[in-house]
Design a protein around this motif. Structure first.
Motif, PDB file in Angstrom:
ATOM      1  N   ALA A 237       7.513 -13.162  -4.989  1.00  0.00           N
ATOM      2  CA  ALA A 237       7.869 -11.883  -4.369  1.00  0.00           C
ATOM      3  C   ALA A 237       8.174 -10.830  -5.429  1.00  0.00           C
ATOM      4  O   ALA A 237       9.010 -11.064  -6.296  1.00  0.00           O
ATOM      5  CB  ALA A 237       9.077 -12.080  -3.459  1.00  0.00           C
ATOM      6  N   ARG A 238       7.479  -9.706  -5.337  1.00  0.00           N
ATOM      7  CA  ARG A 238       7.705  -8.628  -6.300  1.00  0.00           C
ATOM      8  C   ARG A 238       8.122  -7.314  -5.659  1.00  0.00           C
ATOM      9  O   ARG A 238       8.752  -6.499  -6.299  1.00  0.00           O
ATOM     10  CB  ARG A 238       6.427  -8.380  -7.100  1.00  0.00           C
ATOM     11  CG  ARG A 238       6.085  -9.480  -8.063  1.00  0.00           C
ATOM     12  CD  ARG A 238       5.057  -8.998  -9.075  1.00  0.00           C
ATOM     13  NE  ARG A 238       4.651 -10.088  -9.929  1.00  0.00           N
ATOM     14  CZ  ARG A 238       3.506 -10.752  -9.782  1.00  0.00           C
ATOM     15  NH1 ARG A 238       2.655 -10.414  -8.843  1.00  0.00           N
ATOM     16  NH2 ARG A 238       3.211 -11.742 -10.590  1.00  0.00           N
ATOM     17  N   ASP A 239       7.693  -7.087  -4.408  1.00  0.00           N
ATOM     18  CA  ASP A 239       7.913  -5.793  -3.764  1.00  0.00           C
ATOM     19  C   ASP A 239       8.529  -5.965  -2.389  1.00  0.00           C
ATOM     20  O   ASP A 239       8.321  -6.966  -1.730  1.00  0.00           O
ATOM     21  CB  ASP A 239       6.572  -5.055  -3.547  1.00  0.00           C
ATOM     22  CG  ASP A 239       5.814  -4.796  -4.838  1.00  0.00           C
ATOM     23  OD1 ASP A 239       6.446  -4.357  -5.810  1.00  0.00           O
ATOM     24  OD2 ASP A 239       4.598  -5.036  -4.857  1.00  0.00           O
ATOM     25  N   LEU A 240       9.248  -4.924  -1.963  1.00  0.00           N
ATOM     26  CA  LEU A 240       9.537  -4.796  -0.547  1.00  0.00           C
ATOM     27  C   LEU A 240       8.488  -3.839  -0.007  1.00  0.00           C
ATOM     28  O   LEU A 240       7.804  -3.153  -0.774  1.00  0.00           O
ATOM     29  CB  LEU A 240      10.965  -4.310  -0.279  1.00  0.00           C
ATOM     30  CG  LEU A 240      11.388  -2.866  -0.494  1.00  0.00           C
ATOM     31  CD1 LEU A 240      10.953  -1.951   0.639  1.00  0.00           C
ATOM     32  CD2 LEU A 240      12.904  -2.797  -0.591  1.00  0.00           C
TER      33      LEU A 240
ATOM     34  N   SER B 141       9.910   0.851   9.216  1.00  0.00           N
ATOM     35  CA  SER B 141      10.735  -0.331   8.990  1.00  0.00           C
ATOM     36  C   SER B 141      10.391  -0.914   7.626  1.00  0.00           C
ATOM     37  O   SER B 141       9.311  -0.669   7.101  1.00  0.00           O
ATOM     38  CB  SER B 141      10.442  -1.398  10.052  1.00  0.00           C
ATOM     39  OG  SER B 141      10.746  -0.935  11.343  1.00  0.00           O
ATOM     40  N   ILE B 142      11.314  -1.679   7.079  1.00  0.00           N
ATOM     41  CA  ILE B 142      11.062  -2.366   5.816  1.00  0.00           C
ATOM     42  C   ILE B 142      11.045  -3.866   6.060  1.00  0.00           C
ATOM     43  O   ILE B 142      11.632  -4.361   7.029  1.00  0.00           O
ATOM     44  CB  ILE B 142      12.109  -2.030   4.726  1.00  0.00           C
ATOM     45  CG1 ILE B 142      13.511  -2.497   5.115  1.00  0.00           C
ATOM     46  CG2 ILE B 142      12.079  -0.556   4.380  1.00  0.00           C
ATOM     47  CD1 ILE B 142      14.512  -2.460   3.976  1.00  0.00           C
TER      48      ILE B 142
ATOM     49  N   THR C 103      -1.513  -5.366  13.937  1.00  0.00           N
ATOM     50  CA  THR C 103      -2.537  -4.338  14.083  1.00  0.00           C
ATOM     51  C   THR C 103      -2.977  -3.976  12.670  1.00  0.00           C
ATOM     52  O   THR C 103      -2.421  -4.498  11.693  1.00  0.00           O
ATOM     53  CB  THR C 103      -1.957  -3.078  14.751  1.00  0.00           C
ATOM     54  OG1 THR C 103      -0.941  -2.528  13.889  1.00  0.00           O
ATOM     55  CG2 THR C 103      -1.350  -3.393  16.109  1.00  0.00           C
ATOM     56  N   ASP C 104      -3.932  -3.086  12.524  1.00  0.00           N
ATOM     57  CA  ASP C 104      -4.208  -2.541  11.201  1.00  0.00           C
ATOM     58  C   ASP C 104      -2.927  -1.871  10.725  1.00  0.00           C
ATOM     59  O   ASP C 104      -2.267  -1.177  11.510  1.00  0.00           O
ATOM     60  CB  ASP C 104      -5.338  -1.509  11.258  1.00  0.00           C
ATOM     61  CG  ASP C 104      -6.705  -2.137  11.542  1.00  0.00           C
ATOM     62  OD1 ASP C 104      -6.798  -3.382  11.591  1.00  0.00           O
ATOM     63  OD2 ASP C 104      -7.661  -1.370  11.708  1.00  0.00           O
ATOM     64  N   VAL C 105      -2.549  -2.117   9.476  1.00  0.00           N
ATOM     65  CA  VAL C 105      -1.302  -1.536   8.966  1.00  0.00           C
ATOM     66  C   VAL C 105      -1.521  -0.853   7.626  1.00  0.00           C
ATOM     67  O   VAL C 105      -2.404  -1.226   6.853  1.00  0.00           O
ATOM     68  CB  VAL C 105      -0.176  -2.592   8.799  1.00  0.00           C
ATOM     69  CG1 VAL C 105       0.288  -3.118  10.120  1.00  0.00           C
ATOM     70  CG2 VAL C 105      -0.568  -3.708   7.881  1.00  0.00           C
ATOM     71  N   GLU C 106      -0.692   0.152   7.392  1.00  0.00           N
ATOM     72  CA  GLU C 106      -0.581   0.794   6.089  1.00  0.00           C
ATOM     73  C   GLU C 106       0.822   0.495   5.589  1.00  0.00           C
ATOM     74  O   GLU C 106       1.804   0.756   6.297  1.00  0.00           O
ATOM     75  CB  GLU C 106      -0.734   2.313   6.209  1.00  0.00           C
ATOM     76  CG  GLU C 106      -2.108   2.814   6.521  1.00  0.00           C
ATOM     77  CD  GLU C 106      -2.104   4.326   6.580  1.00  0.00           C
ATOM     78  OE1 GLU C 106      -2.498   4.961   5.576  1.00  0.00           O
ATOM     79  OE2 GLU C 106      -1.690   4.860   7.619  1.00  0.00           O
ATOM     80  N   LEU C 107       0.904  -0.052   4.382  1.00  0.00           N
ATOM     81  CA  LEU C 107       2.192  -0.426   3.798  1.00  0.00           C
ATOM     82  C   LEU C 107       2.388   0.282   2.474  1.00  0.00           C
ATOM     83  O   LEU C 107       1.455   0.382   1.674  1.00  0.00           O
ATOM     84  CB  LEU C 107       2.241  -1.939   3.563  1.00  0.00           C
ATOM     85  CG  LEU C 107       2.034  -2.843   4.757  1.00  0.00           C
ATOM     86  CD1 LEU C 107       2.021  -4.295   4.312  1.00  0.00           C
ATOM     87  CD2 LEU C 107       3.099  -2.601   5.806  1.00  0.00           C
TER      88      LEU C 107
END
Length: 126
Positions: A36-39, A63-64, A84-88
């Motif tokens: 794990a490197r990122d939130l 949300s995080i 669903t398709d997501v953008e993070l």
């Protein structure tokens, strides 16, 4: 299956000029046990958090998730999948520490997310 909307919006981290990662519906974002490197902040779409076959929660925009990675440096404790398709928008430890130093309230917002999730888990298993 619990759906949580946290009172603390993280939309400030998903502005128009910020690069986002795209995941198609059904894609695994990370698996339990992964390094794990990122939130992540959800810019758009829905993400399911699972432990084994059990859905812990589904999260939507602003949300995080994956925040424990920046707190304890342990492997991922759950699997995150795009419903669903997501953008993070990824937030690295360096960015996280900068945000906390410049905006102490940001740390409180993250702690509130953790506390809400812990309370929900306690209700589920308690």
């Amino acid at each position: 299956m619990a759906t949580m909307k946290v009172d603390a919006s993280f939309s400030v981290l998903t502005g128009n000029n910020i690069d986002a990662l795209l995941f198609k519906a059904g894609s695994v974002i990370f698996r339990k046990g992964d390094e794990a490197r990122d939130l992540f902040v959800i810019k758009s779409g829905q993400v399911r958090i699972q432990i084994g076959n059990r859905t812990v929660t589904e999260l939507g925009p602003d949300s995080i998730f994956g925040e424990m990675a920046l707190i304890d440096n342990e492997p991922r404790s759950a699997t995150a999948t795009a419903v669903t398709d997501v953008e993070l928008v990824p937030v690295s430890e360096k960015q996280f520490l900068f945000l906390v130093s410049q905006t102490p309230y940001f740390a409180l917002k993250v702690m509130r997310v953790l506390a809400k999730r812990l309370r929900a888990t306690n209700k589920t298993f308690g």
